[in-house]
Design a protein around this motif. Structure first.
Motif, PDB file in Angstrom:
ATOM      1  N   ARG A  93       0.470   6.974  -5.868  1.00 28.73           N
ATOM      2  CA  ARG A  93       1.712   8.008  -6.077  1.00 28.73           C
ATOM      3  C   ARG A  93       2.328   8.517  -4.888  1.00 28.73           C
ATOM      4  NH1 ARG A  93       1.249  12.939 -10.310  1.00 28.73           N
ATOM      5  NH2 ARG A  93       3.407  13.733  -9.943  1.00 28.73           N
ATOM      6  N   SER A  94       1.247   8.411  -3.731  1.00 24.16           N
ATOM      7  CA  SER A  94       1.936   8.627  -2.471  1.00 24.16           C
ATOM      8  C   SER A  94       1.799   7.597  -1.577  1.00 24.16           C
ATOM      9  CB  SER A  94       1.137  10.006  -1.966  1.00 24.16           C
ATOM     10  OG  SER A  94       1.155  10.109  -0.721  1.00 24.16           O
ATOM     11  N   TYR A  95       2.686   7.370  -0.837  1.00 20.32           N
ATOM     12  CA  TYR A  95       2.555   6.364   0.281  1.00 20.32           C
ATOM     13  C   TYR A  95       1.783   6.758   1.607  1.00 20.32           C
ATOM     14  CZ  TYR A  95       4.139   2.974   3.393  1.00 20.32           C
ATOM     15  OH  TYR A  95       3.897   1.635   4.600  1.00 20.32           O
ATOM     16  N   ASN A  96       1.626   8.019   1.690  1.00 23.71           N
ATOM     17  CA  ASN A  96       0.806   8.566   2.917  1.00 23.71           C
ATOM     18  C   ASN A  96      -0.789   8.157   2.258  1.00 23.71           C
ATOM     19  OD1 ASN A  96       2.832   9.513   4.437  1.00 23.71           O
ATOM     20  ND2 ASN A  96       2.820  11.497   3.278  1.00 23.71           N
ATOM     21  N   THR A  97      -0.901   8.722   1.091  1.00 23.94           N
ATOM     22  CA  THR A  97      -2.610   8.307   0.490  1.00 23.94           C
ATOM     23  C   THR A  97      -2.683   6.815   0.759  1.00 23.94           C
ATOM     24  OG1 THR A  97      -2.345  10.235  -1.017  1.00 23.94           O
ATOM     25  CG2 THR A  97      -3.961   8.526  -1.414  1.00 23.94           C
ATOM     26  N   PHE A  98      -1.729   6.058   0.458  1.00 25.29           N
ATOM     27  CA  PHE A  98      -2.003   4.622   0.448  1.00 25.29           C
ATOM     28  C   PHE A  98      -2.319   4.140   1.834  1.00 25.29           C
ATOM     29  CE2 PHE A  98       0.133   0.804   1.669  1.00 25.29           C
ATOM     30  CZ  PHE A  98      -0.489  -0.248   1.297  1.00 25.29           C
ATOM     31  N   ARG A  99      -1.292   4.543   2.691  1.00 26.22           N
ATOM     32  CA  ARG A  99      -1.724   4.226   4.341  1.00 26.22           C
ATOM     33  C   ARG A  99      -3.098   4.806   4.770  1.00 26.22           C
ATOM     34  NH1 ARG A  99       3.276   6.198   7.727  1.00 26.22           N
ATOM     35  NH2 ARG A  99       2.695   7.915   6.867  1.00 26.22           N
ATOM     36  N   ARG A 100      -3.550   6.006   4.258  1.00 20.28           N
ATOM     37  CA  ARG A 100      -4.870   6.588   4.708  1.00 20.28           C
ATOM     38  C   ARG A 100      -5.978   5.482   4.109  1.00 20.28           C
ATOM     39  NH1 ARG A 100      -8.368   9.579   2.067  1.00 20.28           N
ATOM     40  NH2 ARG A 100      -6.440   9.970   0.682  1.00 20.28           N
TER      41      ARG A 100
ATOM     42  N   ILE B 282      -2.628  -6.220  -1.851  1.00 23.54           N
ATOM     43  CA  ILE B 282      -2.608  -7.557  -1.378  1.00 23.54           C
ATOM     44  C   ILE B 282      -2.220  -8.634  -2.054  1.00 23.54           C
ATOM     45  CG2 ILE B 282      -4.554  -8.955  -0.108  1.00 23.54           C
ATOM     46  CD1 ILE B 282      -6.032  -6.805   0.687  1.00 23.54           C
ATOM     47  N   SER B 283      -2.542  -8.795  -3.488  1.00 21.95           N
ATOM     48  CA  SER B 283      -2.066  -9.885  -4.276  1.00 21.95           C
ATOM     49  C   SER B 283      -0.690  -9.820  -4.410  1.00 21.95           C
ATOM     50  CB  SER B 283      -2.692  -9.760  -5.743  1.00 21.95           C
ATOM     51  OG  SER B 283      -2.464 -10.539  -6.560  1.00 21.95           O
ATOM     52  N   LEU B 284      -0.199  -8.436  -4.719  1.00 20.99           N
ATOM     53  CA  LEU B 284       1.395  -8.347  -4.733  1.00 20.99           C
ATOM     54  C   LEU B 284       2.050  -8.850  -3.581  1.00 20.99           C
ATOM     55  CD1 LEU B 284       1.803  -4.970  -6.527  1.00 20.99           C
ATOM     56  CD2 LEU B 284       2.236  -7.146  -7.532  1.00 20.99           C
ATOM     57  N   TYR B 285       1.614  -8.416  -2.236  1.00 20.35           N
ATOM     58  CA  TYR B 285       2.020  -9.008  -1.187  1.00 20.35           C
ATOM     59  C   TYR B 285       2.173 -10.380  -0.876  1.00 20.35           C
ATOM     60  CZ  TYR B 285       2.500  -9.890   3.979  1.00 20.35           C
ATOM     61  OH  TYR B 285       2.753 -10.468   5.029  1.00 20.35           O
TER      62      TYR B 285
ATOM     63  N   ALA C  64       3.189  -0.404  -2.668  1.00 19.39           N
ATOM     64  CA  ALA C  64       1.951   0.736  -2.984  1.00 19.39           C
ATOM     65  C   ALA C  64       2.118   1.226  -4.050  1.00 19.39           C
ATOM     66  CB  ALA C  64       1.999   1.459  -1.615  1.00 19.39           C
ATOM     67  N   ILE C  65       3.558   1.897  -4.425  1.00 21.32           N
ATOM     68  CA  ILE C  65       3.631   2.318  -5.491  1.00 21.32           C
ATOM     69  C   ILE C  65       3.355   1.559  -6.960  1.00 21.32           C
ATOM     70  CG2 ILE C  65       5.509   3.438  -7.162  1.00 21.32           C
ATOM     71  CD1 ILE C  65       4.473   5.332  -4.556  1.00 21.32           C
TER      72      ILE C  65
ATOM     73  N   LEU D  55      -4.125   1.076 -12.286  1.00 22.71           N
ATOM     74  CA  LEU D  55      -2.625   1.136 -11.993  1.00 22.71           C
ATOM     75  C   LEU D  55      -2.034   2.290 -12.369  1.00 22.71           C
ATOM     76  CD1 LEU D  55      -1.184  -2.551 -12.326  1.00 22.71           C
ATOM     77  CD2 LEU D  55      -1.985  -1.513 -10.319  1.00 22.71           C
ATOM     78  N   GLN D  56      -2.648   3.248 -13.391  1.00 20.93           N
ATOM     79  CA  GLN D  56      -2.168   4.302 -13.780  1.00 20.93           C
ATOM     80  C   GLN D  56      -2.115   5.632 -12.843  1.00 20.93           C
ATOM     81  OE1 GLN D  56      -3.830   5.702 -17.786  1.00 20.93           O
ATOM     82  NE2 GLN D  56      -3.644   7.719 -17.186  1.00 20.93           N
ATOM     83  N   HIS D  57      -0.959   6.188 -12.474  1.00 15.74           N
ATOM     84  CA  HIS D  57      -0.862   7.267 -11.614  1.00 15.74           C
ATOM     85  C   HIS D  57      -2.101   8.401 -12.200  1.00 15.74           C
ATOM     86  CE1 HIS D  57       2.033   5.425  -9.201  1.00 15.74           C
ATOM     87  NE2 HIS D  57       3.084   5.280 -10.069  1.00 15.74           N
TER      88      HIS D  57
END
Length: 385
Positions: free
Chosen positions: A352-359, A327-330, A346-347, A283-285
């Motif tokens: 760190r980036s939502y764009n990275t998460f979506r990809r 998925i667990s958090l959701y 996602a954060i 979880l560390q950025h």
């Protein structure tokens, strides 16, 4: 006559403004170490200095060519232009190539081939200046085209190596990949070169100045948002942190070439479970491969080999853990009827980036996050928003 004078005055002010912008950008990059665009990022000092030198070339170029607009003799104007192009061959083209190479931080590539590449251009323009003619210009244009093609081929290969290095050492690739920079810079430089070889006119001059402004602004953004990864790429040798993982060797190459036995691979897997998964270190950025290796008591080379044996990369390993945590958090948020957003989760999952998460999410799940949430809600009756 009056209209011509007015147009000249307007252009001189515009020309001077571009010159001032280049000077400010050069001084800013050279003397300021902290970033204004992205304060949380430490940009590479080496890249800042070379980019500052590149911006200063624009200043010198503009100062040199300014009298050219007021020359009345065609012979004097041609001579002035020839010397200016000679200066560009000695400064602009080499520094443009150097800036592209310095953006790649996987290793320090030698810069000495660059003067060798541009030497024929310099010699050709020098002969043109001495002979006060343009007879060699067609040959130089062909050589410049061949040099550009060769450089593009080399950069494509270098960018592929750089991308592999990033995926093997970093989980968060936001603003670390530079192939987009190469494409944008190549397009801008191509436009610049095309207009430089065209006949001069006021439209040409205005377009050229606009290209310079775009290039300077883009370089400022690229330098300020690119993280300094020189520390992260240092090779760390085994330590005594965990004797079960230490194999004594005399050189770094021995460590990297050593084939991990099954016992060490099993120990690394166990330590990853205990210190990365159980303690949620993922979880560390901006967690790097070296930081994870030190956390579990091994070194970068062994950990890289471990991921290779698992047919994965460090990037995929960490991001898969983050997706599982998302998925667990959701599910927890939906079950507890807590308000949430996909970006917030996602954060919290280490991205760190939502764009990275979506990809990454779409690559892992085969659909975007919104579609996945809708499908999950439909398939699970207990998911009532």
């Amino acid at each position: 006559m009056y209209e011509q004078i007015r147009e000249d005055i307007i252009f001189v002010f515009f020309y001077g403004g571009v010159t001032a912008l280049a000077l400010i950008a050069s001084c800013y990059l050279w003397f300021r170490r902290a970033n204004a665009i992205a304060p949380e990022i430490t940009s590479p000092v080496r890249l800042r200095r070379w980019t500052a030198a590149f911006c200063m070339v624009f200043v010198l170029n503009h100062v040199w060519f300014l009298p050219d607009f007021f020359l009345t003799s065609s012979d004097d104007a041609m001579m002035f232009s020839l010397v200016g192009v000679l200066l560009d061959c000695m400064t602009f083209f080499p520094l443009a190539i150097i800036v592209l190479l310095v953006m790649l931080q996987d290793r320090r590539r030698p810069l000495w081939p660059i003067p060798v590449m541009v030497a024929p251009l310099v010699v050709g323009m020098l002969l043109n200046v001495i002979n006060r003619s343009l007879t060699l210009l067609p040959m130089m244009s062909v050589y410049l085209l061949l040099m550009s093609v060769g450089l593009i081929i080399y950069m494509v290969r270098a960018l592929k190596q750089y991308g592999s290095w990033l995926r093997d050492n970093y989980a968060d690739l936001e603003h670390k990949e530079v192939w987009q920079s190469f494409v944008v810079l190549a397009i801008i430089l191509l436009v610049f070169s095309t207009y430089a070889l065209s006949s001069r006119g006021m439209v040409f001059e205005y377009v050229l100045q606009v290209v310079v402004v775009v290039l300077i602004c883009y370089l400022l953004w690229r330098v300020e948002t690119l993280s300094d990864m020189s520390i992260s790429q240092q090779q760390d040798l085994p330590t005594e942190a965990d004797n079960s993982l230490v194999i004594h060797s005399d050189t770094k190459e021995d460590v990297e070439d050593y084939e991990l036995p099954l016992s060490i691979r099993n120990n690394i897997g166990l330590l990853l479970q205990q210190r990365c998964i159980d303690e949620k270190l993922y979880l560390q950025h901006d967690l790097t491969l070296i930081q994870l290796a030190k956390a579990i008591g091994t070194n970068r080379s062994y950990l890289s080999q471990y991921f290779s044996y698992q047919s994965t990369t460090y990037n995929d390993y960490i991001n898969n853990l983050r997706i599982d945590f998302f998925i667990s958090l959701y599910h927890d948020a939906v079950a507890a009827h807590r308000p949430y957003t996909a970006q917030q989760l996602a954060i919290e999952s280490g991205f760190r980036s939502y764009n990275t998460f979506r990809r990454v999410f779409k690559q892992r799940m085969g659909q975007n996050v919104r579609q996945w949430m809708d499908d999950t809600d439909q398939n699970c009756p207990n998911h009532q928003k």
